[in-house]
Design an enzyme around this catalytic site. Structure first.
Site, PDB file in Angstrom:
ATOM      1  N   HIS A  35       0.827  -1.213   0.000  1.00 33.74           N
ATOM      2  CA  HIS A  35       0.000   0.000   0.000  1.00 33.74           C
ATOM      3  C   HIS A  35       0.866   1.269   0.000  1.00 33.74           C
ATOM      4  O   HIS A  35       0.443   2.313   0.495  1.00 33.74           O
ATOM      5  CB  HIS A  35      -0.998  -0.002   1.166  1.00 33.74           C
ATOM      6  N   THR A  36       2.039   1.139  -0.526  1.00 29.87           N
ATOM      7  CA  THR A  36       2.917   2.304  -0.680  1.00 29.87           C
ATOM      8  C   THR A  36       2.868   2.843  -2.104  1.00 29.87           C
ATOM      9  O   THR A  36       3.174   4.011  -2.326  1.00 29.87           O
ATOM     10  CB  THR A  36       4.369   1.928  -0.344  1.00 29.87           C
ATOM     11  N   GLY A 124      -7.884 -13.886  -6.455  1.00 34.68           N
ATOM     12  CA  GLY A 124      -8.084 -13.474  -5.070  1.00 34.68           C
ATOM     13  C   GLY A 124      -6.962 -13.929  -4.159  1.00 34.68           C
ATOM     14  O   GLY A 124      -7.115 -14.004  -2.955  1.00 34.68           O
ATOM     15  N   SER A 130      -5.279 -10.211 -12.017  1.00 36.81           N
ATOM     16  CA  SER A 130      -5.907  -9.210 -12.890  1.00 36.81           C
ATOM     17  C   SER A 130      -4.862  -8.346 -13.585  1.00 36.81           C
ATOM     18  O   SER A 130      -4.975  -8.075 -14.788  1.00 36.81           O
ATOM     19  CB  SER A 130      -6.901  -8.355 -12.110  1.00 36.81           C
ATOM     20  N   ASP A 175       1.705  -3.663  -9.429  1.00 33.77           N
ATOM     21  CA  ASP A 175       1.456  -4.994  -9.994  1.00 33.77           C
ATOM     22  C   ASP A 175       1.758  -5.012 -11.489  1.00 33.77           C
ATOM     23  O   ASP A 175       2.378  -5.940 -12.010  1.00 33.77           O
ATOM     24  CB  ASP A 175      -0.005  -5.407  -9.774  1.00 33.77           C
TER      25      ASP A 175
END
Ligand code: GLA
Length: 383
Positions: A35-36, A124, A130, A175
Site C-alpha cells: 500500500h505504498t 483473489g 488481474s 502490480d
C-alpha cells in the site's frame, strides 16, 4: 504441456487459424512495500512463474470476441464500433475492455479481433491475476493495432489506468510494473513516483515460498479504495503531495491533530517506505536476518496500523516465522483481507518449513494450504 501450448491448442479449436500474437505476462509476489505504491512510495516485488497467456488474431468484421478458457470457454463479444461498456456477466472481460478504452483514449484505432485468455494464477490470492491479464492484453492489443508505439512501462501504466478508470479498483502501479518489467532472479525496487526500477538480486540459496491461505480476497475493492482515500486525506491535511513526502518525525509531530485511525494508516505507509528501502539494501547485502526482521515489522504494521490482515493470516504468518527462525521471514503479500503469504527461506530449509505449515494450518474448508516454491522470473513477453 505448458500453459502456452494448451492455450495455442485451444485457440486452434475455438478460432481456427493461428493467432497473430501470443503474449505471456506473469503474476507477482510483493516481498515488501504494501500500500505504498499509490502513495508515490517504494515497493519490492518480483515477477513469478504463474502467469496469464493471451492469444489474439485480427478479424476483418469489427467484432471483438474474447474467450476465457478458465471459465469454461465463456465468451464476451461486442462490435468495436460500439462504445465499450462493462460486461456484468463476464467480469473477467472488463480488464480487456478497460485496456481497449485506454488504448482508444491514447488515439489507437482498434479493429475486431478474436482473443483467447488463459492463466494459472489463483484469483483473489494477492498474486496479481488481474494485472497480469491487463498487461498481457495491453501488450497483445498494442502489438496488433499500434506496433512499436508503447514500451513495457507504458503498457503497464495503460493496464493500471484500465483497472482504475474502467474496472473501478483504484490500484497503484506496482502490480502492472512488476508484471511488465520483471527480471529473472531479481526483485525490483520500484520508485512508484519516478518509475525508476532497480533490479535487486535475490540472495543465492534463498527460496521464495508462497503459501495461499485459501481465503479468497473477495469483495475488497471497497476496503482498498477506502484505505487509499484515508492516505490521500492525511497527505492533504499535512500539505504534502503524497505520504511519500512525509517523514516519521513529521507524522509524530502532528499526531494530536490527526484522527487516530488516519494517523495509524499514515504511519503504516511512512514506516513501510523506510522498511522497503532498508529491505532492498539488506537483500543486496545478502542479510537474511535483517530481511526477516523487516518482513515481520511489515506484517505487524499491516495488522495493527493499516488493519488489512485477518486473524487466520496472522496465524499462518506466525507459524511460518516460527518454522523459519532468524534466517528469513514471512508476511502477508498483496492488497490484504486474505490471499497469500510470502516467505524468504534458506533453500535447504524449504521442506521443513513446508511440513511445519502443512501440519499446523488449515484453509477455511479444512484443507492443507497450497504451497509454492517460487523464484523471480522475467516480465511480460511475446511468445
Ligand atoms: C493491490 C494493488 C497494488 C498495491 C497492493 C498493495 O495489489 O493492485 O497497486 O496497492 O494492492 O500493496
Amino acid at each position: 504441456m505448458t500453459l502456452a501450448d494448451r492455450t495455442l491448442a485451444r485457440f486452434s479449436v475455438l478460432v481456427g487459424p493461428a493467432p497473430d500474437l501470443v503474449v505471456r505476462a506473469p503474476g507477482r509476489v510483493n516481498l515488501i512495500g504494501e500500500h505504498t505504491d499509490y502513495n508515490d512510495g517504494f515497493v519490492l516485488p518480483a515477477a513469478i512463474g504463474l502467469q496469464s497467456i493471451v492469444a489474439v488474431r485480427r478479424r476483418p468484421d469489427g467484432i471483438v470476441r474474447m474467450v476465457a478458457t478458465d471459465f469454461g470457454d465463456a465468451v464476451s463479444e461486442f462490435d468495436v464500433a460500439q462504445a465499450i461498456a462493462r460486461d456484468a456477466d463476464q467480469p473477467w472481460s472488463d480488464y480487456i475492455r478497460g485496456v481497449m478504452t485506454i488504448l482508444q483514449a491514447e488515439g489507437v484505432e482498434l479493429g475486431g479481433f478474436d482473443m483467447l485468455v488463459a492463466g494459472d494464477i489463483p484469483q483473489g490470492s494477492g498474486l496479481s491475476s488481474s494485472a497480469s491479464l491487463s498487461v498481457a492484453s495491453g501488450m497483445a492489443l498494442g502489438g496488433l493495432f499500434a506496433p512499436d508505439r508503447f514500451d513495457a512501462t507504458q503498457i503497464a501504466l495503460i493496464a493500471q489506468r484500465a483497472e482504475c478508470d474502467f474496472v473501478g479498483m483504484r490500484c497503484g502501479n506496482m502490480d502492472q510494473l512488476a508484471s511488465a518489467l520483471g527480471a529473472a532472479d531479481h526483485a525490483l525496487l520500484i520508485d512508484c513516483r519516478s518509475l525508476a526500477v532497480q533490479p535487486v538480486m535475490l540472495p543465492p540459496g534463498v527460496a521464495v515460498l508462497i503459501v495461499h491461505s485459501g481465503i479468497s480476497r473477495g469483495l475488497v475493492d471497497g476496503h482498498y479504495n477506502e484505505r487509499r482515500a484515508q492516505c490521500e486525506a492525511v497527505a492533504r491535511q499535512l500539505g504534502a503531495a503524497a505520504l511519500r513526502d512525509v517523514t516519521e518525525d513529521q507524522l509524530a509531530a502532528v499526531r494530536a491533530d490527526l484522527d487516530p485511525v488516519a494517523h495509524r494508516r499514515a504511519r503504516h505507509v511512512v514506516t513501510e517506505n523506510a522498511r522497503t528501502l532498508a529491505a532492498a539494501a539488506a537483500m543486496a547485502a545478502g542479510d537474511l536476518v535483517k530481511l526477516g526482521e523487516l518482513m515481520a515489522a511489515s506484517h505487524a504494521s499491516m495488522r495493527d496500523d493499516f488493519e488489512i490482515t485477518l486473524p487466520a493470516i496472522d496465524d499462518l504468518v506466525a507459524e511460518l516465522q516460527t518454522a523459519i527462525g532468524l534466517h528469513g521471514g514471512a508476511r502477508m503479500t498483496g492488497g490484504g483481507f486474505g490471499g497469500a503469504v510470502v516467505a524468504l527461506v534458506e533453500a535447504d530449509a524449504v521442506g521443513a518449513v513446508a511440513r511445519h505449515v502443512e501440519a499446523r494450518y488449515r484453509t477455511p474448508d479444512g484443507n492443507k494450504p497450497l504451497i509454492m516454491v517460487e523464484r523471480a522470473h522475467a516480465g511480460a513477453a511475446f511468445l
